[in-house]
Scaffold this active site. Sequence first.
Site, PDB file in Angstrom:
ATOM      1  N   CYS A 164      35.647  39.630  48.357  1.00  0.00           N
ATOM      2  CA  CYS A 164      36.141  40.073  47.054  1.00  0.00           C
ATOM      3  C   CYS A 164      34.934  40.691  46.346  1.00  0.00           C
ATOM      4  O   CYS A 164      33.787  40.333  46.633  1.00  0.00           O
ATOM      5  CB  CYS A 164      36.665  38.856  46.301  1.00  0.00           C
ATOM      6  SG  CYS A 164      36.935  39.095  44.539  1.00  0.00           S
ATOM      7  N   ARG A 191      36.681  24.463  36.039  1.00  0.00           N
ATOM      8  CA  ARG A 191      36.818  25.902  35.803  1.00  0.00           C
ATOM      9  C   ARG A 191      35.666  26.664  36.458  1.00  0.00           C
ATOM     10  O   ARG A 191      34.608  26.091  36.732  1.00  0.00           O
ATOM     11  CB  ARG A 191      36.878  26.215  34.311  1.00  0.00           C
ATOM     12  CG  ARG A 191      35.549  26.027  33.605  1.00  0.00           C
ATOM     13  CD  ARG A 191      35.591  26.582  32.206  1.00  0.00           C
ATOM     14  NE  ARG A 191      36.591  25.933  31.376  1.00  0.00           N
ATOM     15  CZ  ARG A 191      36.772  26.202  30.083  1.00  0.00           C
ATOM     16  NH1 ARG A 191      36.028  27.111  29.482  1.00  0.00           N
ATOM     17  NH2 ARG A 191      37.680  25.570  29.388  1.00  0.00           N
ATOM     18  N   THR A 238      33.654  40.112  43.594  1.00  0.00           N
ATOM     19  CA  THR A 238      32.824  39.131  42.884  1.00  0.00           C
ATOM     20  C   THR A 238      31.682  38.623  43.790  1.00  0.00           C
ATOM     21  O   THR A 238      30.558  38.418  43.329  1.00  0.00           O
ATOM     22  CB  THR A 238      33.701  37.967  42.362  1.00  0.00           C
ATOM     23  OG1 THR A 238      34.834  38.528  41.687  1.00  0.00           O
ATOM     24  CG2 THR A 238      32.948  37.069  41.413  1.00  0.00           C
ATOM     25  N   HIS A 241      34.708  33.195  48.694  1.00  0.00           N
ATOM     26  CA  HIS A 241      35.622  32.336  47.922  1.00  0.00           C
ATOM     27  C   HIS A 241      37.086  32.662  48.185  1.00  0.00           C
ATOM     28  O   HIS A 241      37.955  32.012  47.648  1.00  0.00           O
ATOM     29  CB  HIS A 241      35.303  32.435  46.427  1.00  0.00           C
ATOM     30  CG  HIS A 241      35.504  33.812  45.858  1.00  0.00           C
ATOM     31  ND1 HIS A 241      34.602  34.819  46.042  1.00  0.00           N
ATOM     32  CD2 HIS A 241      36.522  34.342  45.147  1.00  0.00           C
ATOM     33  CE1 HIS A 241      35.041  35.916  45.443  1.00  0.00           C
ATOM     34  NE2 HIS A 241      36.211  35.660  44.901  1.00  0.00           N
ATOM     35  N   GLU A 242      37.345  33.681  49.011  1.00  0.00           N
ATOM     36  CA  GLU A 242      38.741  34.020  49.307  1.00  0.00           C
ATOM     37  C   GLU A 242      38.960  33.624  50.772  1.00  0.00           C
ATOM     38  O   GLU A 242      38.376  34.254  51.656  1.00  0.00           O
ATOM     39  CB  GLU A 242      38.907  35.541  49.102  1.00  0.00           C
ATOM     40  CG  GLU A 242      40.321  35.988  48.917  1.00  0.00           C
ATOM     41  CD  GLU A 242      40.405  37.465  48.526  1.00  0.00           C
ATOM     42  OE1 GLU A 242      40.344  37.785  47.336  1.00  0.00           O
ATOM     43  OE2 GLU A 242      40.546  38.291  49.433  1.00  0.00           O
ATOM     44  N   CYS A 245      42.951  16.992  32.373  1.00  0.00           N
ATOM     45  CA  CYS A 245      42.316  17.404  31.115  1.00  0.00           C
ATOM     46  C   CYS A 245      43.322  18.134  30.216  1.00  0.00           C
ATOM     47  O   CYS A 245      44.441  18.449  30.642  1.00  0.00           O
ATOM     48  CB  CYS A 245      41.105  18.300  31.401  1.00  0.00           C
ATOM     49  SG  CYS A 245      41.557  19.936  31.979  1.00  0.00           S
ATOM     50  N   CYS A 256      42.186  19.765  37.660  1.00  0.00           N
ATOM     51  CA  CYS A 256      42.030  18.313  37.807  1.00  0.00           C
ATOM     52  C   CYS A 256      43.348  17.597  37.504  1.00  0.00           C
ATOM     53  O   CYS A 256      43.546  16.452  37.860  1.00  0.00           O
ATOM     54  CB  CYS A 256      40.916  17.795  36.904  1.00  0.00           C
ATOM     55  SG  CYS A 256      41.370  17.672  35.153  1.00  0.00           S
TER      56      CYS A 256
HETATM   57  N1  LIG Z   1      39.210  37.524  36.662  1.00  0.00           N
HETATM   58  C1  LIG Z   1      39.334  37.082  37.895  1.00  0.00           C
HETATM   59  O1  LIG Z   1      39.846  35.970  38.139  1.00  0.00           O
HETATM   60  C2  LIG Z   1      38.896  37.921  39.043  1.00  0.00           C
HETATM   61  C3  LIG Z   1      39.263  37.570  40.352  1.00  0.00           C
HETATM   62  C4  LIG Z   1      38.941  38.440  41.402  1.00  0.00           C
HETATM   63  C5  LIG Z   1      38.221  39.592  41.159  1.00  0.00           C
HETATM   64  N2  LIG Z   1      37.836  39.871  39.886  1.00  0.00           N
HETATM   65  C6  LIG Z   1      37.141  41.129  39.557  1.00  0.00           C
HETATM   66  O2  LIG Z   1      38.099  42.184  39.626  1.00  0.00           O
HETATM   67  C7  LIG Z   1      37.426  43.409  39.898  1.00  0.00           C
HETATM   68  C8  LIG Z   1      38.090  44.134  41.058  1.00  0.00           C
HETATM   69  O3  LIG Z   1      37.867  43.431  42.263  1.00  0.00           O
HETATM   70  P1  LIG Z   1      38.227  44.119  43.672  1.00  0.00           P
HETATM   71  O4  LIG Z   1      37.871  43.105  44.715  1.00  0.00           O
HETATM   72  O5  LIG Z   1      39.577  44.717  43.633  1.00  0.00           O
HETATM   73  O6  LIG Z   1      37.109  45.296  43.694  1.00  0.00           O
HETATM   74  P2  LIG Z   1      37.143  46.740  44.380  1.00  0.00           P
HETATM   75  O7  LIG Z   1      35.729  47.178  44.443  1.00  0.00           O
HETATM   76  O8  LIG Z   1      37.918  46.718  45.639  1.00  0.00           O
HETATM   77  O9  LIG Z   1      37.948  47.645  43.323  1.00  0.00           O
HETATM   78  C9  LIG Z   1      37.402  48.083  42.106  1.00  0.00           C
HETATM   79  C10 LIG Z   1      37.888  49.514  41.853  1.00  0.00           C
HETATM   80  O10 LIG Z   1      37.482  49.919  40.544  1.00  0.00           O
HETATM   81  C11 LIG Z   1      37.077  51.260  40.578  1.00  0.00           C
HETATM   82  N3  LIG Z   1      36.186  51.498  39.424  1.00  0.00           N
HETATM   83  C12 LIG Z   1      34.933  51.004  39.222  1.00  0.00           C
HETATM   84  N4  LIG Z   1      34.463  51.415  38.020  1.00  0.00           N
HETATM   85  C13 LIG Z   1      35.438  52.170  37.452  1.00  0.00           C
HETATM   86  C14 LIG Z   1      35.560  52.862  36.214  1.00  0.00           C
HETATM   87  N5  LIG Z   1      34.568  52.850  35.314  1.00  0.00           N
HETATM   88  N6  LIG Z   1      36.715  53.513  35.949  1.00  0.00           N
HETATM   89  C15 LIG Z   1      37.719  53.533  36.848  1.00  0.00           C
HETATM   90  N7  LIG Z   1      37.668  52.900  38.052  1.00  0.00           N
HETATM   91  C16 LIG Z   1      36.538  52.226  38.338  1.00  0.00           C
HETATM   92  C17 LIG Z   1      36.408  51.412  41.934  1.00  0.00           C
HETATM   93  O11 LIG Z   1      36.378  52.766  42.372  1.00  0.00           O
HETATM   94  C18 LIG Z   1      37.322  50.549  42.830  1.00  0.00           C
HETATM   95  O12 LIG Z   1      38.372  51.285  43.406  1.00  0.00           O
HETATM   96  C19 LIG Z   1      35.981  43.026  40.157  1.00  0.00           C
HETATM   97  O13 LIG Z   1      35.262  43.195  38.931  1.00  0.00           O
HETATM   98  C20 LIG Z   1      36.048  41.562  40.509  1.00  0.00           C
HETATM   99  O14 LIG Z   1      34.839  40.877  40.256  1.00  0.00           O
HETATM  100  C21 LIG Z   1      38.174  39.079  38.827  1.00  0.00           C
HETATM  101 ZN   LIG Z   2      37.477  36.961  43.998  1.00  0.00          ZN
HETATM  102 ZN   LIG Z   3      41.594  19.924  34.341  1.00  0.00          ZN
END
Ligand SMILES: NC(=O)c1ccc[n+]([C@@H]2O[C@H](COP(=O)([O-])OP(=O)(O)OC[C@H]3O[C@@H](n4cnc5c(N)ncnc54)[C@H](O)[C@@H]3O)[C@@H](O)[C@H]2O)c1
Ligand SMILES: [Zn+2]
Ligand SMILES: [Zn+2]
Length: 442
Positions: free
Chosen positions: A110, A180, A112, A132-133, A165, A162
């Site tokens: 992923c 978390r 992240t 983590h995936e 909480c 948990c």
């Molecule tokens: N909040 C959560 O629980 C959670 C969980 C998983 C992933 N994430 C986050 O989600 C995001 C996406 O993850 P992913 O694995 O799909 O990544 P990925 O790299 O496969 O996809 C990200 C996409 O965003 C595009 N991009 C980057 N900057 C851009 C911009 N300024 N404007 C337009 N497009 C843009 C890239 O070209 C790419 O296609 C990451 O930031 C990741 O860390 C968050």
């Molecule tokens: Zn993730």
């Molecule tokens: Zn909890």
Amino acid sequence: MAMAAGHLMRCGVIHPRVFPVLHPTTHRVEKIMSRGSRVIRCQVHDSRGFTTVQPKIRKVEEIESTAGQVIQCRAAVAWEAGKPLVIEEVEVAPPKEMEVRLKILYTSLCHTDVYFWEAKGQTPLFPRIFGHEAGGIVESVGEGVTDLAPGDHVLPVFTGECKECAHCKHEESNMCDLLRINTERGVMISDGQSRFSINGEPIYHFLGTSTFSEYTVVHSGCVAKIDPLAPLDKVCVLSCGISTGLGATLNVAKPPKGSTVAIFGLGAVGLAAAEGARIAGASRIIGVDRNPTKFNEAKKFGVTEFVNPMDYDRPVQEVLAEMTGGGVDRSVECTGNVNAMISAFECVHDGWGVAVLVGVPHKEAQFKTHPINFLTERTLKGTFFGNYKPRTDLPLVVEKYMNKELELEKFITHSVPFSEINKAFDYMLKGDGLRCIIHMDG
Ligand SMILES: NC(=O)c1ccc[n+]([C@@H]2O[C@H](COP(=O)([O-])OP(=O)(O)OC[C@H]3O[C@@H](n4cnc5c(N)ncnc54)[C@H](O)[C@@H]3O)[C@@H](O)[C@H]2O)c1
Ligand SMILES: [Zn+2]
Ligand SMILES: [Zn+2]
């Protein structure tokens, strides 16, 4: 010589290291054939009748349970920021109170993981085992764990539940007080120690999961027990990205039927968010990405229009407002770029628009917008893991896949053996494809 099935039962039911695809509650071992100490094959009975299976590990001694012992196995260790991972022999200590040790069968990458490995906008912590995936099987459980047992098929999750909480008890939150997400912690909660080591030197954990290892130790509250018949090489992508995107739309943005939804970032998370918009009955789904190679693939996910911000010399929120007569009804940001987050907020319609942030930002990022954008009745939200409570809700998302209400195959564009895990990083850095499944036995 034929060996009684009872032998296997005694030493840990159907041992996951020997028969990784079997499950004690659905597969009954009828007969095990062995010659001397070599297990040749075994006959099992499941809902479809009798099948003969070849065990993974052939020696009877190896069937003996590893519970309570240190396990030596392969793990992909990140020694330094941005440097290729190195496959090392690591020692994985047994699980302590409320922990479980998992055998990981499939894991995927992923974005992240990549941010923390690059450590450009995040705190560096090395040596570390990322990942983590994933999907795996419980190998053994620590003291006090009552709802998981060896052989259970599970998805580890970077944020836990948990169940006790205030957050776990609150219908709207998945921000468990105890479990978390914590990106800075590299050790287990119970004793502040790592369960991984090489020659006695500790290796840090990541997100409490560290799935780039054949075995890992996870808090039992960060483990969702799923249908043992669900194929782990597919449903592993539900352990982070796909559930996150899907839930961000279905649980948080909640687009009304017939609405217009903008998705920023067309990676796996963004396309899962688009899938959520399609399921919710959105009539226009506008995909925004800086990488135009993403557009073709995105058509399979119901994205109807595409905008590349690089094609315009004005802010993309203005382009979207023009396309939609004032703004979109909902937007979901899945890029991690703070400017895209600001655009995703400012592109929603005044009066009713809702924007949801999902991307993980640079640690020094600041979100700047004029307060008038709120006063004119726009809403900004954010979510981890699509607001799903991991233990309660994830098994139900897996059921959606099993009932063919959710397609996962189209998110899986690459697969590599564990020994070639660095290729998965190359694909993601190049923006090539969506999810790459890493097969731990390769
Ligand atoms: N909040 C959560 O629980 C959670 C969980 C998983 C992933 N994430 C986050 O989600 C995001 C996406 O993850 P992913 O694995 O799909 O990544 P990925 O790299 O496969 O996809 C990200 C996409 O965003 C595009 N991009 C980057 N900057 C851009 C911009 N300024 N404007 C337009 N497009 C843009 C890239 O070209 C790419 O296609 C990451 O930031 C990741 O860390 C968050
Ligand atoms: Zn993730
Ligand atoms: Zn909890």
